[in-house]
Write an enzyme that holds these catalytic residues in place. Structure first.
Site, mmCIF file in Angstrom:
data_model
loop_
_atom_site.group_PDB
_atom_site.id
_atom_site.type_symbol
_atom_site.label_atom_id
_atom_site.label_comp_id
_atom_site.label_asym_id
_atom_site.label_seq_id
_atom_site.Cartn_x
_atom_site.Cartn_y
_atom_site.Cartn_z
ATOM 1 N N ASP A 13 39.284 47.689 47.249
ATOM 2 C CA ASP A 13 40.353 48.115 46.324
ATOM 3 C C ASP A 13 40.520 47.188 45.132
ATOM 4 O O ASP A 13 41.617 47.051 44.584
ATOM 5 C CB ASP A 13 41.706 48.240 47.065
ATOM 6 C CG ASP A 13 41.603 49.070 48.319
ATOM 7 O OD1 ASP A 13 40.982 50.134 48.247
ATOM 8 O OD2 ASP A 13 42.121 48.650 49.374
ATOM 9 N N LYS A 16 36.738 48.604 41.376
ATOM 10 C CA LYS A 16 35.305 48.690 41.040
ATOM 11 C C LYS A 16 35.013 49.862 40.100
ATOM 12 O O LYS A 16 34.147 49.768 39.239
ATOM 13 C CB LYS A 16 34.477 48.834 42.317
ATOM 14 C CG LYS A 16 34.539 47.588 43.181
ATOM 15 C CD LYS A 16 33.810 47.761 44.490
ATOM 16 C CE LYS A 16 34.547 48.616 45.497
ATOM 17 N NZ LYS A 16 35.762 48.020 46.073
ATOM 18 N N GLY A 40 37.969 54.761 48.285
ATOM 19 C CA GLY A 40 38.745 55.562 47.350
ATOM 20 C C GLY A 40 38.697 54.907 45.991
ATOM 21 O O GLY A 40 39.018 53.732 45.856
ATOM 22 N N HIS A 41 38.215 55.639 45.005
ATOM 23 C CA HIS A 41 38.243 55.122 43.635
ATOM 24 C C HIS A 41 39.246 55.953 42.860
ATOM 25 O O HIS A 41 39.192 57.177 42.919
ATOM 26 C CB HIS A 41 36.920 55.350 42.906
ATOM 27 C CG HIS A 41 35.754 54.643 43.495
ATOM 28 N ND1 HIS A 41 35.716 53.283 43.661
ATOM 29 C CD2 HIS A 41 34.561 55.105 43.913
ATOM 30 C CE1 HIS A 41 34.544 52.963 44.178
ATOM 31 N NE2 HIS A 41 33.832 54.038 44.356
ATOM 32 N N GLN A 224 34.246 49.398 49.369
ATOM 33 C CA GLN A 224 34.888 48.299 50.122
ATOM 34 C C GLN A 224 34.616 46.953 49.436
ATOM 35 O O GLN A 224 34.474 46.930 48.224
ATOM 36 C CB GLN A 224 34.442 48.283 51.586
ATOM 37 C CG GLN A 224 34.967 49.449 52.406
ATOM 38 C CD GLN A 224 34.093 50.678 52.337
ATOM 39 O OE1 GLN A 224 32.892 50.601 52.418
ATOM 40 N NE2 GLN A 224 34.701 51.832 52.175
HETATM 41 P P1 IMP Z 1 36.667 51.788 58.515
HETATM 42 O O1 IMP Z 1 35.781 51.482 57.354
HETATM 43 O O2 IMP Z 1 37.427 53.082 58.359
HETATM 44 O O3 IMP Z 1 35.954 51.687 59.822
HETATM 45 O O4 IMP Z 1 37.819 50.660 58.570
HETATM 46 C C1 IMP Z 1 37.535 49.299 58.877
HETATM 47 C C2 IMP Z 1 38.388 48.366 58.022
HETATM 48 O O5 IMP Z 1 37.990 48.456 56.665
HETATM 49 C C3 IMP Z 1 39.878 48.702 58.047
HETATM 50 O O6 IMP Z 1 40.613 47.489 57.955
HETATM 51 C C4 IMP Z 1 40.076 49.517 56.778
HETATM 52 O O7 IMP Z 1 41.412 49.449 56.306
HETATM 53 C C5 IMP Z 1 39.120 48.801 55.854
HETATM 54 N N1 IMP Z 1 38.624 49.647 54.771
HETATM 55 C C6 IMP Z 1 37.701 50.626 54.839
HETATM 56 N N2 IMP Z 1 37.472 51.157 53.632
HETATM 57 C C7 IMP Z 1 38.255 50.511 52.772
HETATM 58 C C8 IMP Z 1 38.436 50.591 51.356
HETATM 59 O O8 IMP Z 1 37.798 51.371 50.640
HETATM 60 N N3 IMP Z 1 39.346 49.727 50.818
HETATM 61 C C9 IMP Z 1 40.004 48.825 51.568
HETATM 62 N N4 IMP Z 1 39.864 48.705 52.883
HETATM 63 C C10 IMP Z 1 38.996 49.540 53.481
#
Ligand code: IMP
Length: 431
Positions: A13, A16, A40-41, A224
């Protein structure tokens, strides 16, 4: 011509999409190399706000070919929903987006298991996005995954689905006490998507190489961030893919000699969603203010993000792991709210001070930040359009971060719009 990697330097977040936005004019392909619709962008162009999860933000530029590469996991229903959402905007997503046949599919049992595993972990849960990301990557590593290309061969799709579901249904019913899933229903749903998705199927590594050979510029857009990386992040509180710069190479299928620039995106403070350690986290009214002013709510799940002061230990670590050629600093404007700013320069643990990422997770979990305090600035900086016109304290703050991170800060963003990006170092956009 070079390829540029855009990487989140924190826990995701970081903004990017904004960096991609800046470079997109001079770019041919924008390639998403890992993750799935956990990302999410938010991209703002003129008065339009676009929220994208799976489709690279390059879609907003008609001359760009957006690519979803091998390292991504795809929920085909979500992909179609995003495509359908973009279609009325005249962006012709069905004609332009290319998807690697090697990208793995997120299946209904992945989503279900993501939820069940989290529930079973109870207090130790990761706070995943519940989109099935972890279970889909686990199946990929176990070699029982289904891939995007399988959608276009019914016989193979059914065979692989039957083999995978056999085991998944045992797990669902015997371990989690849930109803088994029906292979016919899943096959009907997924194969039903195939006809509309077929035009997107491409050999994307080949496309990338053709583009490079033709002397065109490509962007590799990470999802991420570094600290959510499966290998280099704050394991186990991470995602299941490799957002770091190295992940761009394996995820998209190209070698390091093509990469000329690695841009690290970092907020002027830190945020995190989900659980896991966060040394500079704020639990007071300063934190509440940061969350509200920064609009720190997740694009994907709407969850309130945890916030904290800038952490130079993490920034230095991210620089080491990725090898940044530039830093793009975002959301400096949010800090206009505060009289005094703090920056963590190290961690204190049992009488010792760590300037670098500590060698054991327990130290990181219990680390107490060592702060340097600096004065804030007064007044709104969102309308400033020349870096040199920022208040002195704001420029001093950026200088301090640059010194502490050991990487040059090239751009500073003071608001969500494209026009709110200030150039601090005059370097060519495409090296
Ligand atoms: P997962 O990717 O859904 O398996 O989540 C694993 C961890 O990564 C969790 O703490 C999510 O909140 C975090 N996470 C996954 N995608 C994002 C993102 O795009 N932004 C911020 N945190 C993320």
């Amino acid at each position: 011509m070079p390829a540029t990697i855009i990487v989140g330097a924190q826990w995701g977040d970081e903004g990017k999409g904004k960096a991609t936005d800046l470079l997109a004019d001079s770019t041919d392909l924008v390639v998403r190399y890992q993750g799935g619709n956990n990302a999410g962008h938010t991209v703002i162009v003129g008065d339009d706000v676009f929220k994208l999860h799976l489709i690279p933000s390059g879609i907003l530029y008609p001359h760009v070919t957006p690519v979803i590469a091998d390292g991504v996991v795809i929920d085909p229903k979500v992909l179609l929903e995003e495509l359908d959402g973009l279609e009325p905007k005249g962006l012709e997503p069905f004609d332009r987006i290319k998807v690697s046949g090697n990208a793995h599919l997120i299946m209904p049992y992945h989503r279900e298991l993501d939820m069940l595993i989290e529930r079973r972990l109870g207090k130790a849960k990761l706070g995943t996005t519940k989109r099935g990301i972890g279970p889909a990557y686990a199946d990929k590593a176990s070699r029982v995954g289904l891939r995007f290309q399988d959608l276009f061969d019914e016989k193979i799709f059914r065979q692989k689905l039957d083999a995978a579901l056999d085991h998944k249904n045992e797990l669902l019913s015997k371990v989690y006490n849930r109803l088994p899933m029906d292979a016919d229903e899943i096959a009907e749903e997924y194969l039903g998507y195939a006809q509309r998705l077929a035009p997107l199927h491409a050999e994307t590594s080949g496309l990338i190489h053709e583009s490079l050979e033709a002397g065109r510029h490509i962007i590799m857009e990470g999802a991420q961030g570094t600290l959510l990386d499966l290998d280099h992040g704050t394991y186990p509180f991470v995602t299941s893919s490799n957002p770091v710069a190295g992940g761009a190479l394996t995820g998209a299928g190209l070698g390091p000699r093509h990469i000329d620039r690695v841009i690290g995106i970092t907020k002027a403070y830190v945020t995190r969603v989900g659980t896991g350690p966060f040394p500079t986290e704020l639990f007071d009214e300063v934190g509440d203010r940061m969350t509200d002013v920064g609009g720190e709510y997740g694009t994907t799940t709407g969850r309130r993000r945890r916030v904290g002061w800038f952490d130079a230990v993490l920034a230095r670590y991210a620089n080491r792991v990725n090898g940044f050629t530039d830093i793009f600093l975002t959301k400096l404007d949010v800090l206009s709210e505060f009289d005094t700013l703090k920056v963590a320069t190290g961690y204190r643990y049992e009488g010792e001070v760590y300037e670098h990422f500590p060698p054991h997770q327990s130290i990181f979990h219990h680390a107490e930040p060592v702060y340097e305090e600096v004065p804030g600035w007064t007044g709104d900086i969102t309308e400033v359009d020349d870096y040199d016109d920022l208040p002195r304290e704001a420029r001093d703050y950026v200088d301090l971060l640059e010194d502490l991170c050991n990487a040059p800060i090239t751009w500073v963003s003071v608001g969500p719009k494209r026009s709110q990006t200030l150039v601090r170092r005059d370097v060519p956009l495409v090296p």
